[in-house]
Design a protein around this motif. Structure first.
Motif, PDB file in Angstrom:
ATOM      1  N   GLY A 110      -3.756   0.665 -22.378  1.00 38.80           N
ATOM      2  CA  GLY A 110      -4.929   1.417 -21.951  1.00 38.80           C
ATOM      3  C   GLY A 110      -5.713   1.974 -23.135  1.00 38.80           C
ATOM      4  O   GLY A 110      -6.944   1.929 -23.158  1.00 38.80           O
ATOM      5  N   ILE A 111      -4.986   2.484 -24.120  1.00 36.36           N
ATOM      6  CA  ILE A 111      -5.625   3.036 -25.325  1.00 36.36           C
ATOM      7  C   ILE A 111      -6.342   1.930 -26.101  1.00 36.36           C
ATOM      8  O   ILE A 111      -7.469   2.110 -26.574  1.00 36.36           O
ATOM      9  N   ARG A 142      -9.585   1.080 -24.471  1.00 37.12           N
ATOM     10  CA  ARG A 142     -10.592   2.128 -24.697  1.00 37.12           C
ATOM     11  C   ARG A 142     -11.190   2.075 -26.096  1.00 37.12           C
ATOM     12  O   ARG A 142     -12.402   2.236 -26.273  1.00 37.12           O
ATOM     13  N   ILE A 143     -10.358   1.844 -27.111  1.00 37.35           N
ATOM     14  CA  ILE A 143     -10.859   1.921 -28.491  1.00 37.35           C
ATOM     15  C   ILE A 143     -11.511   0.617 -28.967  1.00 37.35           C
ATOM     16  O   ILE A 143     -12.171   0.608 -30.008  1.00 37.35           O
ATOM     17  N   SER A 183     -13.542  -1.352 -26.858  1.00 34.58           N
ATOM     18  CA  SER A 183     -14.804  -1.596 -26.156  1.00 34.58           C
ATOM     19  C   SER A 183     -15.200  -0.352 -25.370  1.00 34.58           C
ATOM     20  O   SER A 183     -14.348   0.412 -24.921  1.00 34.58           O
ATOM     21  N   LYS A 184     -16.481  -0.164 -25.227  1.00 33.40           N
ATOM     22  CA  LYS A 184     -17.000   1.014 -24.554  1.00 33.40           C
ATOM     23  C   LYS A 184     -16.707   0.965 -23.057  1.00 33.40           C
ATOM     24  O   LYS A 184     -16.931  -0.049 -22.406  1.00 33.40           O
ATOM     25  N   PRO A 196     -14.149   2.747 -19.513  1.00 31.14           N
ATOM     26  CA  PRO A 196     -12.813   3.196 -19.119  1.00 31.14           C
ATOM     27  C   PRO A 196     -11.745   2.139 -19.335  1.00 31.14           C
ATOM     28  O   PRO A 196     -12.049   0.950 -19.455  1.00 31.14           O
ATOM     29  N   ALA A 197     -10.490   2.567 -19.386  1.00 33.54           N
ATOM     30  CA  ALA A 197      -9.376   1.633 -19.574  1.00 33.54           C
ATOM     31  C   ALA A 197      -9.120   0.829 -18.299  1.00 33.54           C
ATOM     32  O   ALA A 197      -8.800  -0.357 -18.356  1.00 33.54           O
ATOM     33  N   ARG A 217      -9.351  -3.050 -17.748  1.00 36.49           N
ATOM     34  CA  ARG A 217     -10.687  -3.624 -17.904  1.00 36.49           C
ATOM     35  C   ARG A 217     -10.671  -4.691 -18.990  1.00 36.49           C
ATOM     36  O   ARG A 217     -10.324  -4.425 -20.127  1.00 36.49           O
TER      37      ARG A 217
END
Length: 201
Positions: A29-30, A33-34, A36-37, A39-40, A60
Motif C-alpha cells: 500500500g505504501i 502511494r509513493i 503514483s498520485k 490512494p493505495a 490501485r
C-alpha cells in the motif's frame, strides 16, 4: 451443507491471511502511494450475491480516473494508464489481495463467479433469469470462467460458465479451480483484454 462449510472456510482462511499478511499488505500500500498520485486502494461498485451492490477492494494499479480515459473498462497490453508498480501488481495478481477484506466481510468468497460491474456488461435488470443464477452464490476472487479463458472469454459465454459453476459447486470443483488458478497466476495466462468481450449473442 457445502455452502455453510465454504463460508466457514472463507472466514477462517481470510482472517488468517489478513493477520499474517498485514505487514506485507501495508508495504504494498505504501509503495502504491509513493510511486503514483492517489490512494493505495481502488474501490469499485460490483454486483454481489442476489444482485446486491458492494464495493470491491483492490490495490490501485492505474492512474486515478482511469475508467474515464482511453478504453474505459478494458485494459490492453502496454496500457498507458497502468502505473509502473501497477504492472507488477497486475502480473502477479497482488492487486487482488485486498479482497481478503471483502471475503471476511461476507461480500465475496475465495472461489465463485467473478463479480461484474454494476453497469458492465449490463445492469442487473438486463440479465435473463437463467443468467441471474450466477448471483445465487457469493462472487469469488477466482472462478470457473477465470481458469477457462479469463479475460479472453466473451461475457455471454463467461456467464454460461458462471451458471454452470453454481449448478455444480462442490469442494472438489473448488479445489480444481484453486490449483488451476495458481497455474494461471504463475504463467500470467489470459490476463490481458485483447478484444471487447461484452458483445451479446
Amino acid at each position: 451443507m457445502y455452502k455453510k462449510i465454504k463460508r466457514a472456510m472463507d472466514i477462517i482462511f481470510s482472517g488468517i491471511l489478513l493477520i499474517l499478511g498485514a505487514i506485507p499488505l501495508c508495504i504494498v500500500g505504501i509503495l502504491v502511494r509513493i510511486t503514483s498520485k492517489g490512494p493505495a486502494l481502488f474501490k469499485q461498485k460490483r454486483l454481489g450475491k442476489d444482485g446486491k451492490v458492494f464495493e470491491i477492494y483492490k490495490f490501485r494499479s492505474m492512474v486515478v480516473g482511469a475508467e474515464k480515459q482511453g478504453s474505459g473498462v478494458y485494459s490492453g497490453k502496454n496500457d498507458a494508464r497502468v502505473t509502473p508498480i501497477g504492472k507488477i501488481l497486475r502480473a502477479t495478481s497482488i492487486d487482488e489481495l485486498p479482497q481478503l477484506i471483502n471475503i471476511f466481510k461476507g461480500e465475496m468468497s475465495f472461489i465463485g463467479p467473478r463479480p461484474a460491474l454494476t453497469y458492465h456488461p449490463w445492469t442487473y435488470e438486463e440479465y435473463t433469469e437463467e443468467q441471474k443464477k450466477m448471483f445465487q452464490v457469493r462472487p469469488g476472487v477466482t472462478g470457473w470462467a477465470q481458469v477457462n479463458g479469463r479475460k479472453e472469454v466473451e461475457w455471454p459465454r463467461r456467464i454460461e460458465m458462471n451458471v454452470w459453476y453454481v449448478e455444480h459447486m462442490s469442494f472438489l470443483l473448488d479445489l480444481k479451480i484453486f490449483f488451476k488458478t495458481i497455474f494461471k497466476v504463475f504463467t500470467n495466462a489470459d490476463n490481458v483484454n485483447s478484444t471487447e468481450t461484452a458483445k451479446r449473442d
